[in-house]
Design an enzyme around this catalytic site. Structure first.
Site, mmCIF file in Angstrom:
data_model
loop_
_atom_site.group_PDB
_atom_site.id
_atom_site.type_symbol
_atom_site.label_atom_id
_atom_site.label_comp_id
_atom_site.label_asym_id
_atom_site.label_seq_id
_atom_site.Cartn_x
_atom_site.Cartn_y
_atom_site.Cartn_z
ATOM 1 N N THR A 110 63.842 59.389 39.624
ATOM 2 C CA THR A 110 62.470 59.369 40.145
ATOM 3 C C THR A 110 61.558 60.306 39.355
ATOM 4 O OG1 THR A 110 63.242 58.822 42.346
ATOM 5 C CG2 THR A 110 61.190 60.045 42.232
ATOM 6 N N GLY A 150 66.120 62.889 44.609
ATOM 7 C CA GLY A 150 67.495 63.075 45.043
ATOM 8 C C GLY A 150 67.867 61.977 46.021
HETATM 9 N N1 ASP Z 1 64.745 59.881 46.035
HETATM 10 C C1 ASP Z 1 64.851 58.563 45.497
HETATM 11 C C2 ASP Z 1 65.272 57.626 46.594
HETATM 12 O O1 ASP Z 1 66.108 57.988 47.380
HETATM 13 C C3 ASP Z 1 65.830 58.444 44.373
HETATM 14 C C4 ASP Z 1 65.608 59.399 43.248
HETATM 15 O O2 ASP Z 1 65.112 60.491 43.442
HETATM 16 O O3 ASP Z 1 65.955 59.028 42.128
HETATM 17 O O4 ASP Z 1 64.789 56.530 46.622
#
Ligand code: ASP
Length: 347
Positions: free
Chosen positions: A213, A265
């Site tokens: 992300t 996360g």
């Molecule tokens: N937080 C994001 C999600 O759970 C994933 C990520 O941070 O890559 O969709």
């Protein structure tokens, strides 16, 4: 005797009041002297990012893109632009790169599509906007901003969010725009792993997944904070799963009184721990510093729940923070002098 005691008392009172004023003055001065009158922090995801897993070429590409994005935001802020503009345009660079799990480089859902989430928040007004599960918008962060500024709502999802954004004049792309070979192979791998592991939980692929992300937090010269986050979510996600990134308070939060936060996360944990808002709340109600509050939430609360990930944050005084409980997090900070600090691994 009585008179001298009274004089002594008055003298002592005067002394104490003077000392009190001095110490208050000192505290106020410290509180008011900014670390940076403006600045910004970005992230490109946290996870099992180890030096041995990145080729020097790929590492260089990540660093270059992070630096380019940070500089873009810095230029906007330096020229007197708003933190909202800095956040949106910095995130565009990360969304347009295939390196990160957002926009162009978004991961694939179980149905073979890319379902994107994003949110943005303004610290001055506490206004916020978000989109979830959109499949054809080139820059979901701009859709989130349109929701914030041009609708009565905070969160729009799927087809409705796409229709609204198109009507707002945002760029619509063919879904094939989001195809990248790496991400598609990750989906095939995840599916294969899931088939072997018959457990119906999401865990089999999440544990070794690298979160990618992107996010940005900024403080502008007018003292206004903003935060934004954009993502493709989790590889192989099913049933229109939505993570923390478009959830205000979980993946994104900004309040001029405290700080601006963007997270990355394992989203389910970030939602349940209310990560971004919790950091702000610890500052607002308990008087913790940004660094203390971030550490408490990421290294204690989230970790104890079993949640992997990290956050970037900036406070109203321009303190810059990147806190994560994973082996790495793609990140960059830029202070008011334009000094960019890029990081990937723990140290
Ligand atoms: N937080 C994001 C999600 O759970 C994933 C990520 O941070 O890559 O969709």
């Amino acid at each position: 005797m009585k008179k001298s005691a009274l004089i002594l008392f008055l003298f002592a009172f005067l002394l104490i009041s003077c000392a009190d004023t001095t110490s208050q003055k000192e505290t106020t001065t410290t509180d008011e002297s900014p670390t940076n009158s403006f600045g910004l922090v970005i992230h490109g995801g946290a996870g099992t990012i180890l030096k041995k897993n990145l080729t020097p070429e790929l590492e260089a590409q990540y660093k270059e893109t992070l630096e380019k994005a940070a500089k873009k935001g810095y230029d906007i802020l330096k020229n007197g632009g708003t933190s909202l503009d800095a956040v949106e345009q910095t995130i565009h660079i990360l969304e347009n790169s295939p390196l990160f799990n957002a926009g162009k480089g978004a991961v694939f859902a179980n149905n073979g599509k890319n379902e994107l989430d994003a949110s943005i928040m303004e610290g001055k007004t506490l206004n916020a906007g978000a989109v979830a599960g959109v499949t054809n918008l080139k820059n979901p962060i701009s859709a989130a901003r349109k929701v914030m500024e041009n609708s009565d709502h905070v969160l729009l999802a799927r087809k409705g969010a796409e229709e609204f954004s198109a009507a707002q004049g945002l760029e619509v792309v063919d879904t094939s725009y989001f195809f990248t070979e790496n991400r598609y192979n990750s989906l095939l791998k995840a599916k294969n792993k899931n088939e072997k592991d018959k457990a119906a939980s999401l865990d089999p692929y999440i544990k070794d997944y690298k979160y990618g992300t992107v996010g940005c937090v900024a403080l502008d010269k007018n003292g206004n904070l903003a935060a934004g986050t954009s993502t493709g979510g989790m590889t192989n996600k099913k049933w229109s799963r939505i993570g923390d990134s478009p959830i205000i308070g979980a993946g994104t939060y900004a309040n001029n009184k405290t700080c601006a936060v963007s997270g990355t996360g394992h989203g389910e944990y970030f939602i349940r721990a209310n990560v971004a808002y919790d950091i702000s709340a610890l500052m607002e109600y308990k008087g913790l510093s940004l660094q203390e509050a971030s550490k408490e939430v990421i290294q204690n609360k989230l970790k104890n729940m079993g949640g992997d990930g990290g956050i970037i944050a900036i406070d109203a005084k321009g303190n810059l923070v990147a806190e994560f409980n994973t082996p790495g997090m793609y990140r960059a900070m830029v202070d008011e002098n334009g000094t960019v600090t890029v990081g990937i691994y723990k140290e």
